[in-house]
Scaffold this active site. Structure first.
Site, PDB file in Angstrom:
ATOM      1  N   LYS A   1       0.790  -1.235   0.000  1.00 20.71           N
ATOM      2  CA  LYS A   1       0.000   0.000   0.000  1.00 20.71           C
ATOM      3  C   LYS A   1       0.823   1.287   0.000  1.00 20.71           C
ATOM      4  O   LYS A   1       0.347   2.340   0.412  1.00 20.71           O
ATOM      5  CB  LYS A   1      -1.014   0.044   1.167  1.00 20.71           C
ATOM      6  CG  LYS A   1      -1.872  -1.185   1.299  1.00 20.71           C
ATOM      7  CD  LYS A   1      -2.510  -1.613  -0.004  1.00 20.71           C
ATOM      8  CE  LYS A   1      -3.584  -0.653  -0.473  1.00 20.71           C
ATOM      9  NZ  LYS A   1      -4.119  -1.080  -1.802  1.00 20.71           N
TER      10      LYS A   1
ATOM     11  N   HIS B   1       7.008  -7.472  -2.037  1.00 25.62           N
ATOM     12  CA  HIS B   1       6.831  -6.756  -0.768  1.00 25.62           C
ATOM     13  C   HIS B   1       7.825  -7.285   0.275  1.00 25.62           C
ATOM     14  O   HIS B   1       7.747  -6.931   1.447  1.00 25.62           O
ATOM     15  CB  HIS B   1       5.413  -6.962  -0.220  1.00 25.62           C
ATOM     16  CG  HIS B   1       4.334  -6.270  -0.994  1.00 25.62           C
ATOM     17  ND1 HIS B   1       4.473  -5.007  -1.524  1.00 25.62           N
ATOM     18  CD2 HIS B   1       3.069  -6.659  -1.310  1.00 25.62           C
ATOM     19  CE1 HIS B   1       3.351  -4.665  -2.146  1.00 25.62           C
ATOM     20  NE2 HIS B   1       2.493  -5.645  -2.036  1.00 25.62           N
TER      21      HIS B   1
ATOM     22  N   SER C   1      -4.161   3.244   4.576  1.00 23.13           N
ATOM     23  CA  SER C   1      -4.424   2.521   3.338  1.00 23.13           C
ATOM     24  C   SER C   1      -4.440   1.010   3.585  1.00 23.13           C
ATOM     25  O   SER C   1      -5.279   0.284   3.040  1.00 23.13           O
ATOM     26  CB  SER C   1      -3.350   2.884   2.311  1.00 23.13           C
ATOM     27  OG  SER C   1      -3.607   2.251   1.089  1.00 23.13           O
TER      28      SER C   1
ATOM     29  N   PHE D   1      -4.773   9.625 -10.328  1.00 24.23           N
ATOM     30  CA  PHE D   1      -5.601   8.717  -9.527  1.00 24.23           C
ATOM     31  C   PHE D   1      -6.853   8.299 -10.285  1.00 24.23           C
ATOM     32  O   PHE D   1      -7.215   7.128 -10.332  1.00 24.23           O
ATOM     33  CB  PHE D   1      -5.989   9.352  -8.180  1.00 24.23           C
ATOM     34  CG  PHE D   1      -6.846   8.408  -7.377  1.00 24.23           C
ATOM     35  CD1 PHE D   1      -6.279   7.344  -6.714  1.00 24.23           C
ATOM     36  CD2 PHE D   1      -8.225   8.558  -7.347  1.00 24.23           C
ATOM     37  CE1 PHE D   1      -7.068   6.433  -6.014  1.00 24.23           C
ATOM     38  CE2 PHE D   1      -9.018   7.658  -6.655  1.00 24.23           C
ATOM     39  CZ  PHE D   1      -8.436   6.596  -5.981  1.00 24.23           C
TER      40      PHE D   1
ATOM     41  N   GLY E   1      -5.749   7.530  -2.744  1.00 22.84           N
ATOM     42  CA  GLY E   1      -4.453   7.860  -3.334  1.00 22.84           C
ATOM     43  C   GLY E   1      -3.967   9.247  -2.986  1.00 22.84           C
ATOM     44  O   GLY E   1      -3.321   9.904  -3.790  1.00 22.84           O
TER      45      GLY E   1
END
Ligand code: NAG
Length: 270
Positions: free
Chosen positions: A31, A92, A122, A204, A234
């Site tokens: 995120k 990640h 987020s 976005f 965003g």
């Protein structure tokens, strides 16, 4: 932690993955702007060609290195097996767990970091809609879980710090989500045609309405956009709509302790 169990089971294969020197890695904490960066990079590699970048979904264009699903959904390694280099690979993983082949082969690595509070907000909404990850529970408790790293992919603090400390030695391009937002402020006249297009295509609104990037290609039993859309806001500073002043103060005090050994220029508003 259904999804994470699969990762653990296949860990030796993931860790042994050896990229081609031409492969590129986009590494982020979840995120932090992963999908956005992927789209920007893809457009750069295709000279701003919108149609070329809609050839397939984000998941199919950028193999997610460590991801493992129950069969028959292809894992990141399955996708990589069927794709020829140069590939743009997503991860990640904390830096210590990135397969050593990426460093030995001197692959280009881009890391994107986002300020802790917005990243937390987020992640909270993402954990609500992502049925493959543990439910976040009440907001107040989620803040504590995030601070202690008891969320999927572990501690945000260690993640951003460990890539930061290695960035020069390992030639990592370390970017900030907030700086990417600021790019859109550069007046049009100062940008070239292609960069202008890329800024527009990765706004976005365009990302949210792009069916090849907005993650509606993932089955609803996994990502339920009716709970919270994958492309939610965003923005920089949405944390102010979530943290109470007391929560913010408590978070900042803990942050100062956890981040005392580094000076990473995060900004929480622009
Ligand atoms: C994804 O993109 C499609 C096509 O533009 C749009 O109809 C849909 O509303 C978007 N979904 C979400 C959840 O943003």
């Amino acid at each position: 932690y259904g999804k994470l169990n699969y990762i653990v089971q296949k860990w030796s294969n993931i860790s042994a993955f050896c990229p081609d020197p031409s492969d590129m890695l986009i590494a982020t904490y979840p995120k932090a702007g992963t999908t956005w960066t992927q789209e920007i990079v893809d457009l750069l590699l295709h000279n701003g060609d919108e149609e070329a970048c809609k050839r397939a979904s984000t998941s199919d264009r950028f193999p997610f290195l460590e991801i493992q699903y129950p069969p028959p959904i292809p894992s990141g390694l399955d996708l990589l097996k069927n794709m020829k280099p140069p590939r743009v690979i997503k991860t990640h993983l904390p830096i210590q767990l990135v397969p050593k082949g990426f460093w030995e082969n001197k692959c280009k690595v881009i890391y994107v970091a986002r300020n802790a509070k917005d990243n937390l907000v987020s992640y909270y909404h993402f954990d609500r809609m992502n049925q493959a990850q543990p439910q976040p529970g009440p907001w107040e408790e989620y803040i504590q879980k995030f601070m202690r790293g008891k969320v999927a992919w572990g501690s945000w603090y260690d993640h951003v710090k460990d890539y930061w400390k290695e960035r020069e030695k390992r030639n990592i391009l370390y970017l900030f989500f907030e700086d990417l937002k600021k790019v859109a402020w550069v007046p049009h006249a100062f940008r070239s045609g292609v960069s202008n297009r890329i800024v527009q295509l990765t706004s976005f609104k365009n990302m949210r309405d792009n069916p090849m990037a907005n993650y509606t290609f993932i089955p609803k039993i996994m990502f339920d956009h009716s709970i919270s859309p994958f492309m939610r806001r965003g923005e920089v500073g949405d944390w102010t709509n979530h943290f109470t002043p007391a929560q913010s103060q408590m978070f900042d005090e803990d942050y100062a302790r956890q981040m005392a050994d580094v000076d990473i220029p995060f900004c929480t508003s622009i």
